[in-house]
Design a protein around this motif. Structure first.
Motif, PDB file in Angstrom:
ATOM      1  N   TRP A  85       6.579  -2.868   8.528  1.00  0.00           N
ATOM      2  CA  TRP A  85       6.143  -3.894   7.585  1.00  0.00           C
ATOM      3  C   TRP A  85       4.924  -4.567   8.200  1.00  0.00           C
ATOM      4  N   LEU A  86       3.798  -4.482   7.515  1.00  0.00           N
ATOM      5  CA  LEU A  86       2.549  -4.987   8.074  1.00  0.00           C
ATOM      6  C   LEU A  86       2.584  -6.503   8.180  1.00  0.00           C
ATOM      7  N   GLU A  87       2.116  -6.993   9.313  1.00  0.00           N
ATOM      8  CA  GLU A  87       2.090  -8.430   9.567  1.00  0.00           C
ATOM      9  C   GLU A  87       0.657  -8.817   9.926  1.00  0.00           C
ATOM     10  N   PHE A  88       0.085  -9.719   9.122  1.00  0.00           N
ATOM     11  CA  PHE A  88      -1.328 -10.065   9.335  1.00  0.00           C
ATOM     12  C   PHE A  88      -1.679 -11.299   8.520  1.00  0.00           C
ATOM     13  N   TYR A  89      -2.849 -11.832   8.779  1.00  0.00           N
ATOM     14  CA  TYR A  89      -3.482 -12.810   7.892  1.00  0.00           C
ATOM     15  C   TYR A  89      -4.970 -12.477   7.824  1.00  0.00           C
ATOM     16  N   LYS A  90      -5.540 -12.712   6.654  1.00  0.00           N
ATOM     17  CA  LYS A  90      -6.921 -12.320   6.412  1.00  0.00           C
ATOM     18  C   LYS A  90      -7.608 -13.445   5.651  1.00  0.00           C
ATOM     19  N   VAL A  91      -8.696 -13.955   6.205  1.00  0.00           N
ATOM     20  CA  VAL A  91      -9.419 -15.072   5.619  1.00  0.00           C
ATOM     21  C   VAL A  91     -10.832 -14.605   5.279  1.00  0.00           C
ATOM     22  N   LYS A  92     -11.266 -14.935   4.073  1.00  0.00           N
ATOM     23  CA  LYS A  92     -12.632 -14.569   3.662  1.00  0.00           C
ATOM     24  C   LYS A  92     -13.306 -15.752   2.967  1.00  0.00           C
ATOM     25  N   PHE A  93     -14.612 -15.797   3.132  1.00  0.00           N
ATOM     26  CA  PHE A  93     -15.406 -16.835   2.466  1.00  0.00           C
ATOM     27  C   PHE A  93     -16.695 -16.189   1.969  1.00  0.00           C
ATOM     28  N   LYS A  94     -17.061 -16.550   0.744  1.00  0.00           N
ATOM     29  CA  LYS A  94     -18.316 -16.060   0.181  1.00  0.00           C
ATOM     30  C   LYS A  94     -18.924 -17.142  -0.690  1.00  0.00           C
ATOM     31  N   ALA A  95     -20.236 -17.317  -0.585  1.00  0.00           N
ATOM     32  CA  ALA A  95     -20.926 -18.324  -1.394  1.00  0.00           C
ATOM     33  C   ALA A  95     -22.283 -17.784  -1.832  1.00  0.00           C
ATOM     34  N   GLN A 124      -3.582 -17.304  -7.270  1.00  0.00           N
ATOM     35  CA  GLN A 124      -2.492 -16.837  -6.412  1.00  0.00           C
ATOM     36  C   GLN A 124      -2.094 -15.440  -6.869  1.00  0.00           C
ATOM     37  N   ALA A 125      -1.708 -14.610  -5.914  1.00  0.00           N
ATOM     38  CA  ALA A 125      -1.309 -13.247  -6.253  1.00  0.00           C
ATOM     39  C   ALA A 125      -0.276 -12.751  -5.238  1.00  0.00           C
ATOM     40  N   THR A 146     -10.609 -17.336   0.344  1.00  0.00           N
ATOM     41  CA  THR A 146      -9.299 -16.741   0.088  1.00  0.00           C
ATOM     42  C   THR A 146      -8.573 -16.500   1.404  1.00  0.00           C
ATOM     43  N   ALA A 147      -7.273 -16.550   1.326  1.00  0.00           N
ATOM     44  CA  ALA A 147      -6.421 -16.221   2.468  1.00  0.00           C
ATOM     45  C   ALA A 147      -5.336 -15.275   1.990  1.00  0.00           C
ATOM     46  N   LYS A 148      -5.254 -14.123   2.638  1.00  0.00           N
ATOM     47  CA  LYS A 148      -4.226 -13.136   2.317  1.00  0.00           C
ATOM     48  C   LYS A 148      -3.249 -13.109   3.478  1.00  0.00           C
ATOM     49  N   LEU A 149      -1.967 -13.353   3.190  1.00  0.00           N
ATOM     50  CA  LEU A 149      -0.978 -13.564   4.237  1.00  0.00           C
ATOM     51  C   LEU A 149       0.227 -12.677   4.007  1.00  0.00           C
ATOM     52  N   SER A 196       2.283  -8.931   0.517  1.00  0.00           N
ATOM     53  CA  SER A 196       1.402 -10.037   0.916  1.00  0.00           C
ATOM     54  C   SER A 196       1.225 -11.015  -0.228  1.00  0.00           C
ATOM     55  N   TYR A 197       0.825 -12.212   0.153  1.00  0.00           N
ATOM     56  CA  TYR A 197       0.547 -13.299  -0.787  1.00  0.00           C
ATOM     57  C   TYR A 197      -0.893 -13.739  -0.568  1.00  0.00           C
ATOM     58  N   THR A 198      -1.645 -13.828  -1.651  1.00  0.00           N
ATOM     59  CA  THR A 198      -3.052 -14.231  -1.564  1.00  0.00           C
ATOM     60  C   THR A 198      -3.244 -15.520  -2.332  1.00  0.00           C
ATOM     61  N   VAL A 199      -3.900 -16.476  -1.697  1.00  0.00           N
ATOM     62  CA  VAL A 199      -4.232 -17.731  -2.353  1.00  0.00           C
ATOM     63  C   VAL A 199      -5.736 -17.949  -2.202  1.00  0.00           C
ATOM     64  N   GLY A 200      -6.374 -18.380  -3.267  1.00  0.00           N
ATOM     65  CA  GLY A 200      -7.817 -18.564  -3.238  1.00  0.00           C
ATOM     66  C   GLY A 200      -8.247 -19.796  -4.004  1.00  0.00           C
ATOM     67  N   LEU A 201      -9.299 -20.399  -3.520  1.00  0.00           N
ATOM     68  CA  LEU A 201      -9.902 -21.531  -4.204  1.00  0.00           C
ATOM     69  C   LEU A 201     -11.367 -21.188  -4.445  1.00  0.00           C
ATOM     70  N   SER A 202     -11.793 -21.265  -5.691  1.00  0.00           N
ATOM     71  CA  SER A 202     -13.177 -20.905  -6.022  1.00  0.00           C
ATOM     72  C   SER A 202     -13.774 -21.965  -6.931  1.00  0.00           C
ATOM     73  N   ARG A 203     -15.088 -22.016  -6.916  1.00  0.00           N
ATOM     74  CA  ARG A 203     -15.814 -22.905  -7.825  1.00  0.00           C
ATOM     75  C   ARG A 203     -17.040 -22.162  -8.334  1.00  0.00           C
TER      76      ARG A 203
END
Length: 870
Positions: A697-707, A587-588, A641-644, A615-622
């Motif tokens: 004030w920027l309003e957005f959501y950003k989703v990323k996936f990498k494997a 989380q960041a 990850t999702a940046k909101l 913004s708030y970023t939450v990510g789950l990684s393995r």
């Protein structure tokens, strides 16, 4: 004579008795008496008088006497073992040749000795013929042929054998090596020789054909395929050449028989094999096999198991009565030597404390080609760790290592925990991952205890980036310092600066970059174990960037028109236990401020003003990739990850629908040719005001996936497939997608001189950021397939080559998204990782499709890689 016999005594694997007899013979020769006249049991005791030393030697006489072990006043037997031992000690020093010992006189019971010897010659000059100059240094290093080394027969022999075998392994089957030495004639007291090495590699011997006979069940093609390292000539094969290497060939004969065993033919064998030399300087291999009959598994009985039931062991073995006999598979299910964490019966016991267990499959019957098996198990006592220690860490503090270790004193032994510990230590990046070794000490099967010692070899963990280059229309200078094993607690300790405080596993990075058009400064710090008790990583970063607008008239930067970005980020990442402890939740919270000062471009509709991005970023990684983080050979790594941002439009009371309609009306006025200059000026000002309000004030959501996945194909040949996806969206469509945080696809993936909050995505074979529109994409897809092979994985420099296939695309709106409409490329590259400089590389990529807006394909592009991995 003494020299010849003594050489024989030292070279032949003789028993002690024969060596004693030879010593007697040597000593008898010094009296000019026939050896038969002095039986071994008739030696006489003497007291040693003076010992003199003669010969061509630079050593002091007393030094040589000390080497021999003889001393004045010593009681010795002549003939006897004392003289033999003295000669042996002098030979073992590897300093002398022509060693002879004489009795000069006898006075009563006192004997006077004389040692005659010569120093071994030192190497003066070395000349190597038959290889390229660049290879000579490696030959000197590998064989320790430095100037001044003692030149012995053993040195000459081992050098000759090394070079012969080295080039045979490269396919030069007829390699001949000739080594000559010539004494240097001068006045110096030390004997010296010049050495000449002539290497005649001849031509590479290639295999024209591999011919099989006696095979009916398995085809020639199947048998050739089973031979992994020995291949016949094939013009379309790239990775395996058709050279003949005897050691590989012998291994492949075993693999050939294993192929039969996998198909039920357990009695298959190679009856004979031979080499035919062809007229075109190639060879043919002739292999005659006997296949035997096909077998099936019968009853499989477990004997000696008390810890695990037959049902559980059968589930692990996964072999049923009536299955085709497969000896290779049976061995893997018992103990898979190729996988330390394999799903087999041995690991079932080893992972639950039974270190001293043994599992042996035994055939008890083979009637009617049905093999009944007994799996005989000796479980032994459960083993517990008595002590756990680490050696080899001179800089890294003990607590940094011990907190990663998963084996503790008093804990039940688990092989899985040992393997995992090796991985965790390798992933730290402070040690050479190839050199980490778990060593068992003081194993005691009776008491059920064991000591574990992990041996590590530290590598440089600090990196310096100092470079200059040309890009973005001007010179770019970069200074970067990265300290990956920092110790902030010692920052005020003067003695800790060697050259910086190190050892606590923290990371500190500073980076400065500047050109005519921009300046950027960044600082980051991370603590992997906040508080020291839990694997919770704290990270922080601070950055500032100033960019100047390009003046097309002068070609210089317009310092009166600037775009500044200031950002700060704080993050926490916690290692999870569920679903397993390879998962990490991160989380960041970050804040960026974008300031525009008369900075008008196509991307921004307002040239003066500012935007805030909280913004708030939450990510789950393995990440369960294997030991070496630079060159993983197995496992996978994925992250979502999702940046909101906060949905301001829900609470700020602004009617964005009305604003959008008003903006559209003003844009229509701007595009209306009948509008007056004043109307267009007013409309332009109003559009800028509206956009300033929309992006305050920027309003957005950003989703990323990498494997990424890593699969070891053969030895260290690794296949790495990858997939990436990114999407930038808006909560309120009337407010629209923000002009920042967008994706720019193409090239090497490094940030260009336009630092306006964009995210650069690599796709080799195309120019940088060329596969997205000028404003950037809101969606992207990328697929990659990479084949890697290491040249060296030494700690000083890890080097590997690669080939790749890539495809990707960028889209402006979701309605345009088509994951099959991709820009494709292929190529090859090289990576070099040096601890002091990080990862460097070069890629040559060929783009098969046109860049948007052009009609011809992209073609070949060169990409330089700095500090990143694809």
């Amino acid at each position: 004579m003494g020299k010849q016999v003594n050489n024989l005594a030292n070279k032949l694997p003789l028993t002690n008795y024969i060596k004693h007899c030879l010593a007697i013979l040597i000593f008898a020769c010094s009296f000019n008496i026939e050896a038969q006249q002095i039986p071994y049991n008739e030696g006489k005791n003497y007291t040693l008088g003076d010992i003199t030393v003669l010969g061509n030697t630079a050593f002091e006489a007393q030094t040589i006497i000390t080497y021999s072990g003889l001393r004045k006043g010593q009681e010795i037997t002549i003939p006897g073992e004392d003289i033999s031992a003295a000669i042996k000690k002098l030979w073992n020093s590897k300093l002398f040749s022509d060693i002879e010992i004489y009795i000069t006189k006898v006075e009563g019971d006192m004997a006077f000795l004389e040692i005659r010897l010569s120093d071994l010659p030192q190497l003066n000059e070395l000349k190597v013929n038959g290889v390229k100059k660049g290879k000579i240094e490696g030959i000197i290093k590998d064989n320790k042929l430095d100037k001044g080394v003692k030149v012995t027969e053993n040195l000459i022999t081992t050098t000759k054998n090394y070079l012969t075998n080295k080039y045979k392994k490269e396919g030069f089957l007829n390699t001949k090596v000739y080594i000559d030495t010539k004494e240097v004639q001068d006045s110096l007291p030390t004997a010296r020789v010049n050495m000449l090495i002539n290497i005649d590699k001849g031509e590479k011997v290639k295999i024209d054909h591999i011919v099989f006979s006696g095979n009916e069940v398995l085809t020639d093609k199947t048998l050739r395929k089973s031979m992994k390292n020995t291949k016949q000539k094939n013009p379309i094969r790239v990775l395996k050449r058709s050279k003949f290497i005897e050691a590989d060939y012998k291994e492949d004969l075993v693999s050939l028989i294993d192929k039969y065993k996998e198909n039920g033919y357990r009695d298959a064998r190679v009856l004979s094999d031979s080499i035919t030399v062809n007229g075109d300087k190639t060879i043919s291999l002739n292999i005659n096999v006997e296949e035997g009959e096909k077998y099936t598994f019968g009853d499989i009985t477990f004997i000696g198991n008390t810890v695990y039931s037959n049902e559980l062991l059968n589930r692990v073995l996964r072999i049923r009565k009536g299955d085709t006999y497969n000896g290779v598979l049976l061995q893997k299910r018992i103990a898979d030597d190729t996988k330390p964490d394999g799903d087999d019966i041995t690991n079932l016991y080893q992972n639950n404390g039974y270190l001293f267990s043994s599992i042996n499959p035994v055939e008890v019957s083979a009637d009617n080609n049905v093999i009944d098996m007994e799996v005989r198990i000796t479980e032994g006592k459960p083993a517990y760790f008595n002590s756990v220690s680490v050696v080899g860490n001179d800089k890294t503090n003990d607590h940094v290592i011990y907190r990663e270790i998963r084996t503790r004193p008093g804990q039940l032994y688990s092989k899985a925990n040992v393997v995992r510990t090796v991985r965790e230590l390798g992933q730290l990046g402070f040690f050479d991952a190839q050199e980490i070794s778990p060593d068992f000490k003081n194993a005691n099967p009776n008491e059920g205890t064991i000591d574990m010692e992990y041996s590590v070899k530290e590598t440089g963990s600090s990196q310096i980036e100092l470079q200059g280059g040309y890009g973005g229309g001007g010179f770019i200078g970069t200074l970067g310092l990265s300290f990956n094993n920092f110790a902030i607690k010692d920052i005020f300790k003067k003695d800790a600066y060697k050259p910086i405080p190190m050892g606590d596993g923290q990371k500190l990075a500073l980076r400065l970059q500047a050109s005519r058009f921009y300046q950027t400064y960044s600082f980051s710090f991370s603590e992997p174990w906040m508080g020291g008790k839990r694997p919770v990583q704290f990270s922080s970063s601070l950055s500032h960037t100033k960019q100047f607008l390009y003046d097309y008239q002068t070609g210089n930067a317009d310092k009166s028109r600037s775009f500044n970005i200031t950002g700060i980020t704080f993050g926490l990442a916690k290692r999870l236990q569920v679903p397993d402890d390879y998962f990490t939740l991160s989380q960041a919270v970050s804040y960026q401020r974008y300031d525009l000062n008369n900075y008008n471009t196509g991307l921004f509709t307002f040239g003066d003003g500012y935007s805030n991005n909280l913004s708030y970023t939450v990510g789950l990684s393995r990440n369960n990739t294997s030991v070496d983080p630079i060159y993983p050979t197995g496992g996978s790594n994925f992250a979502v990850t999702a940046k909101l941002s906060f949905p301001y439009s829900l609470v700020n009371g602004v009617d964005y629908t009305a604003l959008k309609d008003e903006r559209d009306d003003n844009v229509a006025t701007l595009n209306d040719p009948n509008s007056t200059e004043t109307e267009r000026s007013d409309a332009n000002n109003r559009v800028s005001e509206i956009d300033q309000q929309r992006y305050n004030w920027l309003e957005f959501y950003k989703v990323k996936f990498k494997a990424d996945w890593y699969t070891q194909i053969v030895k260290d040949l690794v296949l790495k497939p990858s997939v990436e996806f990114g999407f930038l969206g808006a909560y309120n469509q009337d407010r629209g997608v923000i002009p920042f945080e967008r994706f720019f696809l193409g090239g090497d993936g490094l940030g260009s001189y336009s630092l306006d909050g964009r995210e650069a995505i690599a796709l080799r074979g195309y120019p940088n950021q060329s596969l997205s529109t000028n404003d950037g994409g809101t969606i992207y897809n990328k697929f990659s397939l990479e084949l890697r092979y290491p040249i060296t994985l030494k700690a000083s420099a890890k080097i590997y080559g690669l080939t790749f296939l890539e495809a990707g695309a960028s889209y402006n709106e979701f309605k345009d998204y088509n994951p099959f409409d991709l820009k494709r490329s292929a190529g090859l590259g090289l990576r070099i990782f040096m601890p002091a400089f990080g990862l460097l590389g070069i890629d040559f990529g060929h783009g098969f499709d046109p860049i948007p807006g052009e009609a011809t394909k992209s073609g070949w592009q060169t990409h330089f890689i700095i500090g990143q991995q694809f």
